[in-house]
Design an enzyme around this catalytic site. Structure first.
Site, short mmCIF file in Angstrom:
data_model
loop_
_atom_site.label_atom_id
_atom_site.label_comp_id
_atom_site.label_asym_id
_atom_site.label_seq_id
_atom_site.Cartn_x
_atom_site.Cartn_y
_atom_site.Cartn_z
N GLU A 145 0.86 -1.19 0.00
CA GLU A 145 0.00 0.00 0.00
C GLU A 145 0.89 1.24 0.00
O GLU A 145 1.79 1.35 0.83
CB GLU A 145 -0.92 -0.02 1.23
CG GLU A 145 -1.75 1.23 1.43
CD GLU A 145 -2.64 1.57 0.22
OE1 GLU A 145 -3.47 0.75 -0.17
OE2 GLU A 145 -2.47 2.69 -0.33
N GLY A 179 -23.92 15.22 -10.25
CA GLY A 179 -25.27 14.93 -9.72
C GLY A 179 -25.37 13.50 -9.24
O GLY A 179 -26.46 12.95 -9.16
N ILE A 235 -21.62 11.21 -4.79
CA ILE A 235 -20.70 12.03 -4.01
C ILE A 235 -21.13 13.49 -4.01
O ILE A 235 -21.13 14.16 -2.97
CB ILE A 235 -19.25 11.86 -4.53
CG1 ILE A 235 -18.81 10.40 -4.30
CG2 ILE A 235 -18.29 12.83 -3.85
CD1 ILE A 235 -17.41 10.07 -4.82
N GLU A 271 -24.16 13.91 -1.72
CA GLU A 271 -23.80 13.75 -0.30
C GLU A 271 -23.01 14.95 0.22
O GLU A 271 -23.29 15.49 1.29
CB GLU A 271 -22.97 12.46 -0.12
CG GLU A 271 -23.81 11.20 -0.30
CD GLU A 271 -23.04 9.90 -0.11
OE1 GLU A 271 -23.67 8.86 0.07
OE2 GLU A 271 -21.78 9.92 -0.15
N HIS A 285 -45.85 -0.23 15.54
CA HIS A 285 -46.29 1.16 15.67
C HIS A 285 -45.72 1.80 16.92
O HIS A 285 -45.65 1.14 17.95
CB HIS A 285 -47.83 1.16 15.73
CG HIS A 285 -48.42 2.54 15.70
ND1 HIS A 285 -48.38 3.33 14.58
CD2 HIS A 285 -49.03 3.25 16.66
CE1 HIS A 285 -48.97 4.49 14.86
NE2 HIS A 285 -49.37 4.45 16.11
#
Ligand code: NDP
Length: 461
Positions: A35, A178, A181, A184, A438
């Site tokens: 990584e 749109g 991402i 949000e 409920h």
């Protein structure tokens, strides 16, 4: 086998790569995982996790507002952007350390380096300038935000990557796109008090979602303060970050501190040496794989966003698991991409699973559409106008539940649960026979008795 340094070499320690590396190591395989950035990948480091925490932060102003109707006094509440950024970074670092700990506990070797392919069995570790060999290689390098709009001033934009580290909260932003991402992040900014404009090239946001969902979210984010500009595109950005002017195709201009581009993501395959190894990529640069995540080279596999499949963390993890079962479990396994639940953590939130109305219309000759628009009980006292949308798509011929689409509080949580019955192929009768709970919002899902609409495809002339 003994001639290779490792049984499995994983490139990329995100959701898919980490899961595969850990499972292989637990099976006693000699595993290394490389990584170049922090361990954890997009989801943990610069995606789902920090995003959800920012979303939580952005909901407090609504809670404070609502609290007044319930007798609370909330004068003097104050938001500090740096505290949020620092605390989220701290949480992300902690999670990354857990990933590292789990990998090490399983016996996988973590190599902190960029890794590129030299050939089908050889990986060059750039930070150490040495090569290692592996019997099997898994490419799990994920994706990155697109920044490739061909306009003047494009270097001034930020993406979701930079969003989580902005040193100060911008007063005014323009969010371009749109999709998931854009919607949000626009919701987060607006919730936290930033003057937010969302610019989208299409005639409605969230393409691919159900028509009612798209409409409801658009109206919802507008009510919450986002200015939505549809059928508009960016043509240039002038000035410097902090004082930018964004110019649009129609000639409008906006003075903003930041322009955030969220126009999709690209697979991370540049400079990875795929050509040297003979791994085929598609025109987008995504690694081409078969149903078992195998690339065009027999011993090289790829999972997650670097392939051209659904870009979701749990999907990448499943692909990682399926890869392990296929290669080490003598159990060829592919991932089922049908009825994957999705959420958009906008405000209002989206939760959905199964076919949209538009998709169902294409396949099924007759549909019952059930629709409820409910005001959450506390909103009456809070004086909030929003309503929750719940929509069911049912095959009128078989009564089978084909899709469930929701917009409102905890829609994502509901979508996770509704994914089970949709996946099981239950009927509307099954929902009707379930007793309501409920008072909940979810009770609407079992109490919609009359279709709002029945759609029958006209017989061909
Ligand atoms: P999306 O594919 O969701 O949306 C991209 C948006 O950018 C679309 O609205 C698209 O418009 C627009 N666009 C594309 N090209 C251009 C262009 N040249 N100019 C202007 N607009 C353009 O991408 P995101 O970046 O939002 O997210 C990437 C993926 O990451 C998602 O698809 C999803 O799989 C994953 N994700 C999931 C999340 C979740 O599960 N909650 C959260 C965030 C990301 P149009 O519709 O017209 O093509």
């Amino acid at each position: 086998m003994g001639t290779f340094d490792y049984d499995l070499f994983v490139i990329g320690a995100g959701s898919g790569g980490v899961r595969a590396a850990r499972l292989a190591a637990q099976r006693g395989k000699r595993v290394a995982i490389a990584e170049e950035d922090k361990v954890g990948g997009t989801c943990v480091i610069r995606g789902c996790v920090p995003k959800k925490l920012f979303v939580t932060a952005s909901h407090f102003p609504d809670s404070f507002e609502d609290a007044v109707g319930f007798g609370w006094r909330t004068e003097g509440v104050h938001f500090n952007w740096s505290t949020l950024v620092d605390n989220v970074a701290g949480d992300v670092a902690w999670l990354s350390s857990i990933y590292i700990r789990n990998l090490e506990a399983a016996g996988a070797e973590i190599i902190h380096s960029r890794a590129v392919l030299e050939d089908a069995h050889t990986v060059r570790l750039m930070a150490e300038n040495r090569c290692v060999t592996a019997e099997t290689i898994l490419i799990a390098t994920g994706g990155r935000p697109r920044r490739d709009l061909d306009i003047a001033g494009i270097d001034h934009i930020i993406t979701s990557n930079e969003f989580f580290h902005l040193p100060k909260q911008p007063k005014r932003v323009l969010v371009v796109g749109g999709g998931f991402i854009a919607v949000e992040i626009a919701s987060i900014f607006a919730g936290l008090g930033t003057e937010t404009t969302l610019m989208h090239r299409g005639n409605q946001i969230l393409r691919g979602f159900d028509v009612d969902v798209r409409r409801t979210v658009c109206a919802g984010i507008e009510r919450r303060g986002v200015t939505v500009l549809l059928e508009e595109q960016l043509s240039a950005i002038e000035g410097e970050r902090g004082a930018l002017t964004a110019v649009t195709h129609s000639g409008a201009s906006f003075n903003v501190e930041e322009v955030l581009l969220a126009i999709g993501r690209l697979p991370n395959t540049d400079g990875l040496g795929l050509d040297k190894a003979g791994v085929e990529i598609d025109p987008r640069g995504a690694v081409v794989v078969d149903a078992y995540s195998r690339t065009s080279v027999d011993n090289i596999y790829a999972v997650g966003d670097v392939t051209n499949r659904l870009q979701f963390t749990p999907v990448a993890i499943r692909e990682g698991v399926a890869f392990i079962e296929t290669v080490y479990g003598d159990n060829p396994m592919s991932v089922d991409y049908d009825n994957v639940p999705v959420a958009v953590f906008s405000t209002p939130e989206v939760g959905a699973v199964g076919l949209t109305e538009e998709e169902a219309r294409e396949t099924f000759p007759a549909l019952h559409i059930y629709r409820a628009s409910v005001k959450p009980l506390p909103y009456r006292i809070a004086g909030r106008d929003d309503r929750m949308l719940l929509k069911l798509i049912v095959d009128a011929d078989t009564d089978r539940l084909l899709g469930c689409h929701m917009v409102g509080p905890e829609a994502g949580e509901l979508a996770q649960l509704m994914a089970i019955p949709v996946k099981l192929g239950i009927t509307k009768r099954d929902l009707d026979s379930t007793v309501a709970l409920h008072p909940t919002l979810a009770e609407e899902l079992v109490t919609m008795h009359t279709p709002a609409e029945t759609i029958r495809r006209q017989a061909a002339e």
